[in-house]
Motif scaffolding. Structure first.
Motif, mmCIF file in Angstrom:
data_model
loop_
_atom_site.group_PDB
_atom_site.id
_atom_site.type_symbol
_atom_site.label_atom_id
_atom_site.label_comp_id
_atom_site.label_asym_id
_atom_site.label_seq_id
_atom_site.Cartn_x
_atom_site.Cartn_y
_atom_site.Cartn_z
ATOM 1 N N CYS A 1 0.600 -6.252 4.048
ATOM 2 C CA CYS A 1 0.148 -6.453 2.768
ATOM 3 C C CYS A 1 0.676 -7.478 2.021
ATOM 4 O O CYS A 1 2.102 -7.904 2.170
ATOM 5 C CB CYS A 1 0.849 -5.046 1.985
ATOM 6 N N SER B 1 1.594 -8.008 -1.078
ATOM 7 C CA SER B 1 2.605 -7.555 -2.029
ATOM 8 C C SER B 1 3.875 -7.004 -1.397
ATOM 9 O O SER B 1 4.820 -7.651 -1.725
ATOM 10 C CB SER B 1 1.892 -6.485 -2.830
ATOM 11 N N CYS B 2 3.671 -5.948 -0.651
ATOM 12 C CA CYS B 2 4.898 -5.536 0.089
ATOM 13 C C CYS B 2 5.503 -6.147 1.626
ATOM 14 O O CYS B 2 6.256 -5.744 1.931
ATOM 15 C CB CYS B 2 4.943 -3.948 -0.233
ATOM 16 N N CYS C 1 -3.509 -1.374 2.059
ATOM 17 C CA CYS C 1 -1.953 -0.842 1.921
ATOM 18 C C CYS C 1 -1.995 0.444 1.296
ATOM 19 O O CYS C 1 -2.633 0.424 0.192
ATOM 20 C CB CYS C 1 -1.142 -1.975 1.358
ATOM 21 N N CYS D 1 0.517 0.014 -2.312
ATOM 22 C CA CYS D 1 0.098 -0.940 -3.357
ATOM 23 C C CYS D 1 -1.630 -1.285 -3.333
ATOM 24 O O CYS D 1 -1.987 -1.714 -4.262
ATOM 25 C CB CYS D 1 0.261 -2.372 -2.775
ATOM 26 N N THR E 1 -3.645 -2.845 -1.715
ATOM 27 C CA THR E 1 -4.508 -3.802 -1.848
ATOM 28 C C THR E 1 -5.419 -3.752 -0.301
ATOM 29 O O THR E 1 -4.882 -2.983 0.570
ATOM 30 C CB THR E 1 -3.434 -4.981 -1.249
HETATM 31 ZN ZN LIG Z 1 1.838 -2.999 0.046
#
Ligand SMILES: [Zn+2]
Length: 412
Positions: free
Chosen positions: A346, A348-349, A364, A367, A369
């Motif tokens: 992911c 973002s995370c 994900c 998030c 995504t």
């Molecule tokens: Zn994520």
């Protein structure tokens, strides 16, 4: 007058060694002789003698018939009664005849009908044979052999009373002598902690030192402490030259010969019962199995690192059913990148994304995504491109050690 002598097949599992016989002839028979020649023949034929080495002696003698008589007496006194000894005598250099030179090449690379050998030897010289005379094949091959590349071996012989008893050699000094590498080679096997100079058969040889440099060989010999030595002889030989190897296509590789082939790995290495490692290669003409057998020990670990798609050059003798190359060395010519597909992470995370369903890409959960597909990762290969060889403990007499290639003895 000039003489050329070939001799083969004087030993058995019980003892003797044709080199010893040759050294006795050189030392005791009337005449003036050059360094004796030890010619190793095709290692793949099932009826070979131990080591499959034949000997040639060249020089001059004041009296041919006395020379001949003395040689026959010496051979009779030393040969193993069960052996099929062949001796060939020439008054003129047999190497001048193309058909004899070809016979020699064939005896090293392929197989020969003993009847043909007897005929050819009789055409240009004289033969004396014992048993089924199979020894004439090797005797003629040695007498007619011309060297393109050559090495030396110093053989130290035991006192007669000690033949058949355990050999006494100070190992520490053999390790010390091995520091003369690469001028000498195959003295010890460092990886497997074994000394290689000592034969295992009950023959008269105490040890043999191989190399390309006469002074270094003698120095190594003088370094080694051992039981008393009867005498030493240095032989000119085709050991360590790859003379048995024919570069060819896989489709041309035939059992009982030795090849160098280039191919692509189509079946990756697998370890079979007995610890042998087998893989399959192909070229435009066919496929063949390649084997690193159990006695090659740690070499097998290198072979196991090959993967499908690698391009390799394989050297070795071919055994039958199914045709298999008994690997003496190989070159990883071009390695195939090793890849693996993994789920994307992911953005973002940084967690691993999960499949969002068939053909739905990856997502994900936290998030929300998404990514359309898996990511291709290139993995590190645990083997570099280049040459790999069996260890000295498993080396065939004729196989050229890589150190000789590196030292530039390749084109001699
Ligand atoms: Zn994520």
């Amino acid at each position: 007058m000039e003489i050329h002598l070939g001799i083969d097949d004087t030993d058995s599992r019980q003892g003797m060694c044709t080199t010893y016989l040759a050294s006795t002839i050189v030392n005791e028979v009337i005449g003036d002789f050059q360094r004796p020649e030890l010619v190793r023949l095709n290692p793949n034929i099932p009826w070979k003698t131990r080591g499959n080495g034949a000997l040639a002696i060249r020089g001059t003698t004041p009296n041919y018939s006395e020379f001949k008589e003395e040689v026959i007496d010496t051979v009779n006194g030393l040969r193993e009664p069960s052996s099929n000894t062949g001796i060939v005598f020439f008054k003129k250099d047999p190497r001048k005849h193309r058909e004899i030179r070809l016979h020699s090449q064939k005896a090293i690379k392929n197989t020969i009908d003993p009847e043909d050998a007897v005929k050819l030897a009789r055409k240009h010289g004289e033969i004396v044979g014992f048993g089924n005379k199979r020894g004439v094949v090797g005797a003629l091959a040695a007498a007619g052999h011309t060297f393109n590349d050559m090495t030396l071996e110093l053989l130290a012989y035991r006192e007669r009373a000690r033949w058949g008893t355990p050999r006494k050699i100070d190992k520490t000094m053999v390790y010390k002598a091995s520091e003369l590498h690469p001028l000498i080679w195959d003295t010890v096997d460092w990886k497997h902690k074994k000394i290689v100079i000592k034969p295992n058969s009950p023959c008269p040889v105490l040890y043999g030192i191989r190399g390309d440099h006469e002074k270094a060989i003698k120095k190594a010999h003088n370094t080694i402490n051992s039981e008393p030595i009867s005498h030493t002889t240095i032989f000119k030989t085709n050991q360590g030259t790859d003379e048995h190897i024919t570069p060819q296509k896989i489709g041309e590789a035939k059992p009982m010969s030795s090849s160098k082939v280039v191919g692509e790995v189509v079946e990756p290495p697998k370890t079979i019962e007995g610890g042998h490692v087998i893989f399959k290669i192909k070229d435009s003409t066919g496929e063949i199995d390649c084997a690193a057998y159990e006695p090659t020990k740690k070499f097998r670990n290198k072979v196991r690192k090959l993967i499908k798609g690698d391009t390799v050059v394989v050297y070795g003798g071919i055994t039958k059913s199914p045709p298999t190359i008994n690997i003496e060395k190989f070159k990883l010519k071009q390695k195939k990148p090793k890849t693996k597909y993994v789920n994307p992470t992911c953005p973002s995370c940084g967690r691993n994304m999960k499949s969002a369903g068939k053909n739905q890409g990856y997502r994900c959960k936290k998030c929300k995504t998404t990514k359309p597909k898996k990511i291709k990762l290139e993995l590190e290969r645990e083997i570099e491109e280049g040459f790999y060889e069996v260890p000295p403990i498993a080396r065939r007499h004729l196989a050229k050690p890589l150190i000789r290639m590196e030292m530039g003895y390749d084109q001699k």
